[in-house]
Design a protein around this motif. Sequence first.
Motif, mmCIF file in Angstrom:
data_model
loop_
_atom_site.group_PDB
_atom_site.id
_atom_site.type_symbol
_atom_site.label_atom_id
_atom_site.label_comp_id
_atom_site.label_asym_id
_atom_site.label_seq_id
_atom_site.Cartn_x
_atom_site.Cartn_y
_atom_site.Cartn_z
ATOM 1 N N ASP A 1 0.447 12.194 -21.837
ATOM 2 C CA ASP A 1 1.013 10.951 -22.367
ATOM 3 C C ASP A 1 1.461 11.137 -23.806
ATOM 4 N N ARG A 2 2.380 10.291 -24.210
ATOM 5 C CA ARG A 2 2.883 10.311 -25.579
ATOM 6 C C ARG A 2 2.632 8.952 -26.214
ATOM 7 N N LEU A 3 2.395 8.954 -27.502
ATOM 8 C CA LEU A 3 2.309 7.730 -28.274
ATOM 9 C C LEU A 3 3.632 7.598 -29.022
ATOM 10 N N TRP A 4 4.457 6.656 -28.609
ATOM 11 C CA TRP A 4 5.777 6.474 -29.221
ATOM 12 C C TRP A 4 5.627 5.654 -30.481
ATOM 13 N N ARG A 5 6.258 6.129 -31.557
ATOM 14 C CA ARG A 5 6.194 5.476 -32.857
ATOM 15 C C ARG A 5 7.597 5.083 -33.299
ATOM 16 N N ILE A 6 7.710 3.925 -33.937
ATOM 17 C CA ILE A 6 8.999 3.489 -34.472
ATOM 18 C C ILE A 6 9.373 4.388 -35.638
ATOM 19 N N LYS B 1 16.324 18.689 -28.771
ATOM 20 C CA LYS B 1 15.360 18.060 -29.678
ATOM 21 C C LYS B 1 15.459 16.540 -29.631
ATOM 22 N N ALA B 2 16.683 16.027 -29.592
ATOM 23 C CA ALA B 2 16.880 14.574 -29.583
ATOM 24 C C ALA B 2 16.335 13.946 -28.307
ATOM 25 N N THR B 3 16.603 14.551 -27.157
ATOM 26 C CA THR B 3 16.190 13.936 -25.894
ATOM 27 C C THR B 3 14.718 14.166 -25.568
ATOM 28 N N GLU B 4 14.120 15.223 -26.110
ATOM 29 C CA GLU B 4 12.700 15.487 -25.842
ATOM 30 C C GLU B 4 11.778 14.651 -26.713
ATOM 31 N N ASN B 5 12.190 14.370 -27.940
ATOM 32 C CA ASN B 5 11.277 13.756 -28.899
ATOM 33 C C ASN B 5 11.631 12.345 -29.341
ATOM 34 N N TYR B 6 12.783 11.838 -28.920
ATOM 35 C CA TYR B 6 13.236 10.522 -29.376
ATOM 36 C C TYR B 6 13.725 9.695 -28.202
ATOM 37 N N LYS B 7 13.673 8.368 -28.378
ATOM 38 C CA LYS B 7 14.276 7.447 -27.422
ATOM 39 C C LYS B 7 14.695 6.196 -28.181
#
Length: 82
Positions: free
Chosen positions: A53-58, A30-36
């Motif tokens: 594509d993904r839209l990365w959000r803070i 879960k951590a590596t798939e959805n967070y950076k």
Amino acid sequence: MDFDDIFNFLVYGHYPAALSKDQKRSFRRKATENYKVEKGVLYYAKKATGQSDRLWRIVIATNDEQQKIMETCHASREGNRL
């Protein structure tokens, strides 16, 4: 799974205490798939079905930060729309 645990895992490779082998595997996935983490900031993005594509959000982790953002948005000249 809280944001501090995710951040510490992605930056330092440390798992939260007292996780079983299966729980560690699930947490890691879960951590590596959805967070950076970039430049010390945690981002979240979940891949939408059919999207490449993904839209990365803070990630706004603390209640104080969340409250400050809400107050700033609601106090703007545009009114209460985000």
